[in-house]
Design an enzyme around this catalytic site. Structure first.
Site, PDB file in Angstrom:
ATOM      1  N   ASP A 133       0.832  -1.195   0.000  1.00  0.00           N
ATOM      2  CA  ASP A 133       0.000   0.000   0.000  1.00  0.00           C
ATOM      3  C   ASP A 133       0.873   1.255   0.000  1.00  0.00           C
ATOM      4  N   CYS A 187     -18.144 -15.507  -3.657  1.00  0.00           N
ATOM      5  CA  CYS A 187     -19.209 -14.780  -2.958  1.00  0.00           C
ATOM      6  C   CYS A 187     -20.568 -15.430  -3.241  1.00  0.00           C
ATOM      7  N   CYS A 190     -24.515 -14.399  -2.209  1.00  0.00           N
ATOM      8  CA  CYS A 190     -24.535 -13.592  -0.970  1.00  0.00           C
ATOM      9  C   CYS A 190     -24.497 -12.090  -1.298  1.00  0.00           C
ATOM     10  N   CYS A 197     -23.975  -2.091   4.449  1.00  0.00           N
ATOM     11  CA  CYS A 197     -23.270  -0.810   4.367  1.00  0.00           C
ATOM     12  C   CYS A 197     -24.245   0.340   4.642  1.00  0.00           C
ATOM     13  N   CYS A 213     -18.096   6.163   1.275  1.00  0.00           N
ATOM     14  CA  CYS A 213     -17.528   5.161   2.200  1.00  0.00           C
ATOM     15  C   CYS A 213     -17.029   5.816   3.494  1.00  0.00           C
ATOM     16  N   CYS A 241     -13.723   1.647   8.802  1.00  0.00           N
ATOM     17  CA  CYS A 241     -15.036   1.025   9.020  1.00  0.00           C
ATOM     18  C   CYS A 241     -14.881  -0.458   8.690  1.00  0.00           C
TER      19      CYS A 241
HETATM   20  C1  B12 Z   1      -7.889   3.430  -2.489  1.00  0.00           C
HETATM   21  C2  B12 Z   1      -7.967   2.447  -1.339  1.00  0.00           C
HETATM   22  C3  B12 Z   1      -9.016   2.580  -0.438  1.00  0.00           C
HETATM   23  C4  B12 Z   1     -10.157   3.572  -0.652  1.00  0.00           C
HETATM   24  C5  B12 Z   1     -11.096   3.038  -1.760  1.00  0.00           C
HETATM   25  C6  B12 Z   1     -11.544   1.577  -1.501  1.00  0.00           C
HETATM   26  C7  B12 Z   1     -11.639   0.714  -2.737  1.00  0.00           C
HETATM   27  N1  B12 Z   1     -12.379  -0.350  -2.574  1.00  0.00           N
HETATM   28  O1  B12 Z   1     -11.057   0.972  -3.775  1.00  0.00           O
HETATM   29  C8  B12 Z   1     -10.776   3.662   0.768  1.00  0.00           C
HETATM   30  C9  B12 Z   1     -10.128   4.806   1.531  1.00  0.00           C
HETATM   31  C10 B12 Z   1     -12.288   3.810   0.812  1.00  0.00           C
HETATM   32  C11 B12 Z   1     -10.283   2.340   1.362  1.00  0.00           C
HETATM   33  C12 B12 Z   1     -10.930   1.697   2.412  1.00  0.00           C
HETATM   34  C13 B12 Z   1     -10.507   0.488   2.943  1.00  0.00           C
HETATM   35  N2  B12 Z   1      -9.347  -0.134   2.716  1.00  0.00           N
HETATM   36 CO1  B12 Z   1      -8.136   0.391   1.302  1.00  0.00          CO
HETATM   37  N3  B12 Z   1      -6.984   0.641  -0.150  1.00  0.00           N
HETATM   38  C14 B12 Z   1      -6.991   1.430  -1.193  1.00  0.00           C
HETATM   39  C15 B12 Z   1      -5.817   1.130  -2.146  1.00  0.00           C
HETATM   40  C16 B12 Z   1      -4.752   2.215  -1.945  1.00  0.00           C
HETATM   41  C17 B12 Z   1      -6.185   1.025  -3.628  1.00  0.00           C
HETATM   42  C18 B12 Z   1      -7.442   0.185  -3.940  1.00  0.00           C
HETATM   43  C19 B12 Z   1      -7.845   0.320  -5.386  1.00  0.00           C
HETATM   44  O2  B12 Z   1      -7.060   0.029  -6.285  1.00  0.00           O
HETATM   45  N4  B12 Z   1      -9.055   0.824  -5.653  1.00  0.00           N
HETATM   46  C20 B12 Z   1      -9.496   1.112  -7.007  1.00  0.00           C
HETATM   47  C21 B12 Z   1     -10.624   0.170  -7.472  1.00  0.00           C
HETATM   48  C22 B12 Z   1     -10.875   0.272  -8.951  1.00  0.00           C
HETATM   49  O3  B12 Z   1     -10.165  -1.059  -7.259  1.00  0.00           O
HETATM   50  P1  B12 Z   1     -10.953  -2.225  -6.564  1.00  0.00           P
HETATM   51  O4  B12 Z   1     -12.041  -1.855  -5.661  1.00  0.00           O
HETATM   52  O5  B12 Z   1      -9.864  -3.051  -6.040  1.00  0.00           O
HETATM   53  O6  B12 Z   1     -11.637  -2.797  -7.870  1.00  0.00           O
HETATM   54  C23 B12 Z   1     -11.252  -4.037  -8.370  1.00  0.00           C
HETATM   55  C24 B12 Z   1     -12.367  -5.061  -8.225  1.00  0.00           C
HETATM   56  O7  B12 Z   1     -13.386  -4.589  -7.378  1.00  0.00           O
HETATM   57  C25 B12 Z   1     -12.767  -5.407  -9.588  1.00  0.00           C
HETATM   58  N5  B12 Z   1     -13.971  -4.801 -10.128  1.00  0.00           N
HETATM   59  C26 B12 Z   1     -14.240  -3.521 -10.319  1.00  0.00           C
HETATM   60  N6  B12 Z   1     -15.381  -3.389 -10.976  1.00  0.00           N
HETATM   61  C27 B12 Z   1     -15.861  -4.630 -11.196  1.00  0.00           C
HETATM   62  C28 B12 Z   1     -17.014  -5.042 -11.817  1.00  0.00           C
HETATM   63  C29 B12 Z   1     -17.256  -6.416 -11.897  1.00  0.00           C
HETATM   64  C30 B12 Z   1     -18.496  -6.858 -12.595  1.00  0.00           C
HETATM   65  C31 B12 Z   1     -16.349  -7.340 -11.317  1.00  0.00           C
HETATM   66  C32 B12 Z   1     -16.602  -8.815 -11.372  1.00  0.00           C
HETATM   67  C33 B12 Z   1     -15.191  -6.880 -10.669  1.00  0.00           C
HETATM   68  C34 B12 Z   1     -14.968  -5.529 -10.640  1.00  0.00           C
HETATM   69  O8  B12 Z   1     -11.732  -4.939 -10.448  1.00  0.00           O
HETATM   70  C35 B12 Z   1     -11.040  -3.852  -9.868  1.00  0.00           C
HETATM   71  C36 B12 Z   1      -9.603  -3.925 -10.232  1.00  0.00           C
HETATM   72  O9  B12 Z   1      -9.350  -3.453 -11.443  1.00  0.00           O
HETATM   73  C37 B12 Z   1      -5.334  -0.280  -1.613  1.00  0.00           C
HETATM   74  C38 B12 Z   1      -3.819  -0.486  -1.627  1.00  0.00           C
HETATM   75  C39 B12 Z   1      -3.288  -0.717  -3.013  1.00  0.00           C
HETATM   76  N7  B12 Z   1      -2.174  -0.083  -3.315  1.00  0.00           N
HETATM   77  O10 B12 Z   1      -3.848  -1.446  -3.787  1.00  0.00           O
HETATM   78  C40 B12 Z   1      -5.865  -0.321  -0.158  1.00  0.00           C
HETATM   79  C41 B12 Z   1      -6.457  -1.647   0.354  1.00  0.00           C
HETATM   80  C42 B12 Z   1      -7.410  -2.139  -0.700  1.00  0.00           C
HETATM   81  N8  B12 Z   1      -7.235  -1.240   1.513  1.00  0.00           N
HETATM   82  C43 B12 Z   1      -7.247  -2.107   2.442  1.00  0.00           C
HETATM   83  C44 B12 Z   1      -8.067  -2.022   3.594  1.00  0.00           C
HETATM   84  C45 B12 Z   1      -7.742  -2.967   4.762  1.00  0.00           C
HETATM   85  C46 B12 Z   1      -9.138  -1.133   3.629  1.00  0.00           C
HETATM   86  C47 B12 Z   1     -10.276  -1.099   4.669  1.00  0.00           C
HETATM   87  C48 B12 Z   1     -10.787  -2.486   5.063  1.00  0.00           C
HETATM   88  C49 B12 Z   1      -9.800  -0.326   5.933  1.00  0.00           C
HETATM   89  C50 B12 Z   1     -10.882  -0.126   6.973  1.00  0.00           C
HETATM   90  N9  B12 Z   1     -11.166  -1.099   7.819  1.00  0.00           N
HETATM   91  O11 B12 Z   1     -11.470   0.926   7.016  1.00  0.00           O
HETATM   92  C51 B12 Z   1     -11.364  -0.279   3.905  1.00  0.00           C
HETATM   93  C52 B12 Z   1     -12.314  -1.191   3.113  1.00  0.00           C
HETATM   94  C53 B12 Z   1     -13.336  -0.435   2.318  1.00  0.00           C
HETATM   95  C54 B12 Z   1     -13.861  -1.280   1.159  1.00  0.00           C
HETATM   96  N10 B12 Z   1     -14.994  -1.930   1.340  1.00  0.00           N
HETATM   97  O12 B12 Z   1     -13.203  -1.344   0.103  1.00  0.00           O
HETATM   98  C55 B12 Z   1      -6.381  -3.314   2.110  1.00  0.00           C
HETATM   99  C56 B12 Z   1      -7.308  -4.491   1.750  1.00  0.00           C
HETATM  100  C57 B12 Z   1      -6.769  -5.840   2.205  1.00  0.00           C
HETATM  101  C58 B12 Z   1      -7.632  -6.943   1.655  1.00  0.00           C
HETATM  102  N11 B12 Z   1      -7.706  -8.041   2.362  1.00  0.00           N
HETATM  103  O13 B12 Z   1      -8.222  -6.811   0.601  1.00  0.00           O
HETATM  104  C59 B12 Z   1      -5.521  -2.775   0.917  1.00  0.00           C
HETATM  105  C60 B12 Z   1      -5.213  -3.798  -0.156  1.00  0.00           C
HETATM  106  C61 B12 Z   1      -4.201  -2.251   1.541  1.00  0.00           C
HETATM  107  C62 B12 Z   1      -3.200  -3.374   1.837  1.00  0.00           C
HETATM  108  N12 B12 Z   1      -2.082  -3.388   1.113  1.00  0.00           N
HETATM  109  O14 B12 Z   1      -3.412  -4.230   2.631  1.00  0.00           O
HETATM  110  N13 B12 Z   1      -9.207   1.868   0.718  1.00  0.00           N
HETATM  111  S1  SF4 Z   2     -20.594 -10.571   2.658  1.00  0.00           S
HETATM  112 FE1  SF4 Z   2     -21.097 -12.053   1.061  1.00  0.00          FE
HETATM  113  S2  SF4 Z   2     -21.041 -10.870  -0.851  1.00  0.00           S
HETATM  114 FE2  SF4 Z   2     -20.019  -9.637   0.714  1.00  0.00          FE
HETATM  115  S3  SF4 Z   2     -17.872 -10.152   0.490  1.00  0.00           S
HETATM  116 FE3  SF4 Z   2     -18.672 -11.568   2.023  1.00  0.00          FE
HETATM  117  S4  SF4 Z   2     -19.302 -13.401   0.865  1.00  0.00           S
HETATM  118 FE4  SF4 Z   2     -18.994 -11.740  -0.611  1.00  0.00          FE
HETATM  119  S1  SF4 Z   3     -16.105   0.214   4.764  1.00  0.00           S
HETATM  120 FE1  SF4 Z   3     -17.200   1.539   3.306  1.00  0.00          FE
HETATM  121  S2  SF4 Z   3     -18.171   0.056   1.948  1.00  0.00           S
HETATM  122 FE2  SF4 Z   3     -17.657  -1.089   3.792  1.00  0.00          FE
HETATM  123  S3  SF4 Z   3     -19.494  -0.941   5.095  1.00  0.00           S
HETATM  124 FE3  SF4 Z   3     -18.116   0.715   5.691  1.00  0.00          FE
HETATM  125  S4  SF4 Z   3     -18.903   2.443   4.485  1.00  0.00           S
HETATM  126 FE4  SF4 Z   3     -19.687   0.617   3.513  1.00  0.00          FE
END
Ligand code: B12
Ligand code: SF4
Ligand code: SF4
Length: 318
Positions: A133, A187, A190, A197, A213, A241
């Site tokens: 990260d 998943c 589910c 959320c 979020c 969260c």
């Molecule tokens: C930006 C970021 C955030 C942002 C945005 C979250 C997000 N989901 O993108 C914010 C600040 C909200 C955040 C919050 C959290 N984060 Co954060 N975050 C990051 C970061 C820096 C980049 C993530 C990213 O690339 N996002 C951009 C989007 C496009 O990517 P994505 O959601 O991964 O999307 C992928 C898939 O969802 C899929 N996808 C997208 N659209 C579609 C559509 C379909 C149909 C399908 C099948 C798939 C699909 O493809 C995408 C990839 O191209 C990473 C670290 C890193 N360098 O990667 C940590 C990281 C993801 N975070 C982490 C953590 C722990 C959290 C939190 C749990 C912290 C907390 N407890 O509050 C929360 C979780 C919130 C959540 N539900 O996601 C960890 C996750 C560990 C894990 N086991 O996955 C990471 C990996 C850091 C680490 N190195 O450990 N985070």
């Molecule tokens: S709660 Fe259900 S849908 Fe959400 S991540 Fe977990 S298994 Fe997947």
């Molecule tokens: S971490 Fe973000 S996406 Fe997950 S329950 Fe909390 S507000 Fe919703």
């Protein structure tokens, strides 16, 4: 030296596990599949990155811009779950599990650095670079490709062994290593996380809109006040969260207590009082959160987050 080596892959994985990582897998850098790049671009185009402009770096869409010579990624996961539970009661502030103990960047970087040093000793001209990260690398995408776990509907990577309570990191190297099979998605039908959320931030399965979020607003948003659409729904959260992870059946069934001593929660991080945090001084903040990931949440942000919760619960005495 740069031929695909199965033996070497086995050794690399053995070393990563010896260093204390809980999971390790290998992904190859190949031309072709642009799906994740397009998904990241679509996410950015929708403005789902909110104020995180650094998310739009072109490097995040092309690993070769991060390291020109990269051929493989050694992806690792470290379990951080501890069995502590937060107390019930509106007076308590909720801090996410990821931030209860020592800063995960420090814990992971130490192990990743050791892995890189060892790798470089295995031959001449072996190049390495590590991230947790800490750079423009899509940690989750590479973890899924390396077989660590799957990107779930709540957008976290879930492992079969530890649920999603794992931090992700990776070593980029010019070595050609035998890649693992990408993880499949489990998943199913589910939708618990989407329903749970409180702000509707999971815009569609797998896609989180940071603008909605709580984790984004409590950790990254630097404005003086939180948006009206978010503040009343914080449910006690002041630092990240965990709701969409807490409700996940994989986490409820497969969470395992970590053996990493640094992740033992700091006293005061499980049951802090909202009223205390709403008034915390800069000095108290500094003393209370040494070497903690919570330091990203500056004292004025922590006070703001706690105040917003007190307001939402009508507990603030003006
Ligand atoms: C930006 C970021 C955030 C942002 C945005 C979250 C997000 N989901 O993108 C914010 C600040 C909200 C955040 C919050 C959290 N984060 Co954060 N975050 C990051 C970061 C820096 C980049 C993530 C990213 O690339 N996002 C951009 C989007 C496009 O990517 P994505 O959601 O991964 O999307 C992928 C898939 O969802 C899929 N996808 C997208 N659209 C579609 C559509 C379909 C149909 C399908 C099948 C798939 C699909 O493809 C995408 C990839 O191209 C990473 C670290 C890193 N360098 O990667 C940590 C990281 C993801 N975070 C982490 C953590 C722990 C959290 C939190 C749990 C912290 C907390 N407890 O509050 C929360 C979780 C919130 C959540 N539900 O996601 C960890 C996750 C560990 C894990 N086991 O996955 C990471 C990996 C850091 C680490 N190195 O450990 N985070
Ligand atoms: S709660 Fe259900 S849908 Fe959400 S991540 Fe977990 S298994 Fe997947
Ligand atoms: S971490 Fe973000 S996406 Fe997950 S329950 Fe909390 S507000 Fe919703």
């Amino acid at each position: 030296m740069n031929q695909i080596s199965g033996t070497r892959s086995v050794e690399v994985k053995k070393k990563a596990l010896e260093l204390g990582f809980h999971k390790v897998g290998i992904a190859a850098v190949e031309d072709g599949d642009n799906t994740e790049k397009q998904r990241l671009q679509a996410w950015l185009a929708l403005g789902y990155h909110a104020d995180m402009e650094w998310m739009s770096s072109p490097k995040r869409q092309d690993i070769r811009l991060v390291m020109r010579e990269v051929r493989s990624l050694v992806c690792v996961a470290l379990n951080y779950y501890t069995p502590h539970q937060r107390p019930e009661g509106k007076e308590y502030a909720k801090i996410s599990r990821y931030a209860w103990g020592r800063d995960y960047h420090k814990v992971m970087q130490k192990k990743l650095k050791a892995l890189c040093c060892w790798l470089q000793q295995q031959g001449e001209n072996i190049q390495t670079r590590y991230y947790v990260d800490t750079g423009p690398v899509q940690d989750k995408v590479w973890a899924q490709r390396a077989g660590i776990g799957w990107i779930a509907k709540n957008s976290n990577v879930i492992t079969r062994e530890y649920g999603s309570w794992v931090f992700l990191g990776e070593v980029l190297t010019n070595l050609e290593l035998q890649p693992d099979t990408p993880h499949t998605e489990h998943c199913g039908s589910c939708t618990r996380c989407l329903q749970a959320c409180p702000t509707g931030a999971i815009a569609q399965p797998f896609v989180v809109d940071a603008n909605r979020c709580i984790a984004y607003h409590t950790i990254e948003n630097r404005q003086e006040n939180l948006p009206e659409a978010i503040a009343p729904h914080l449910q006690g959260w002041v630092a990240g969260c965990d709701i969409c992870q807490d409700v996940c059946p994989w986490n409820q069934r497969f969470a395992r207590t970590t053996d990493v001593p640094e992740f033992k929660p700091y006293p005061g991080n499980i049951a802090p009082k909202l009223i205390e945090l709403a008034q915390i001084s800069d000095r108290e903040w500094d003393e209370r959160f040494p070497a903690s990931a919570l330091r990203r949440i500056k004292p004025e942000m922590l006070r703001r987050n706690a105040r917003a919760n007190l307001n939402a619960f009508h507990l603030l005495q003006e």
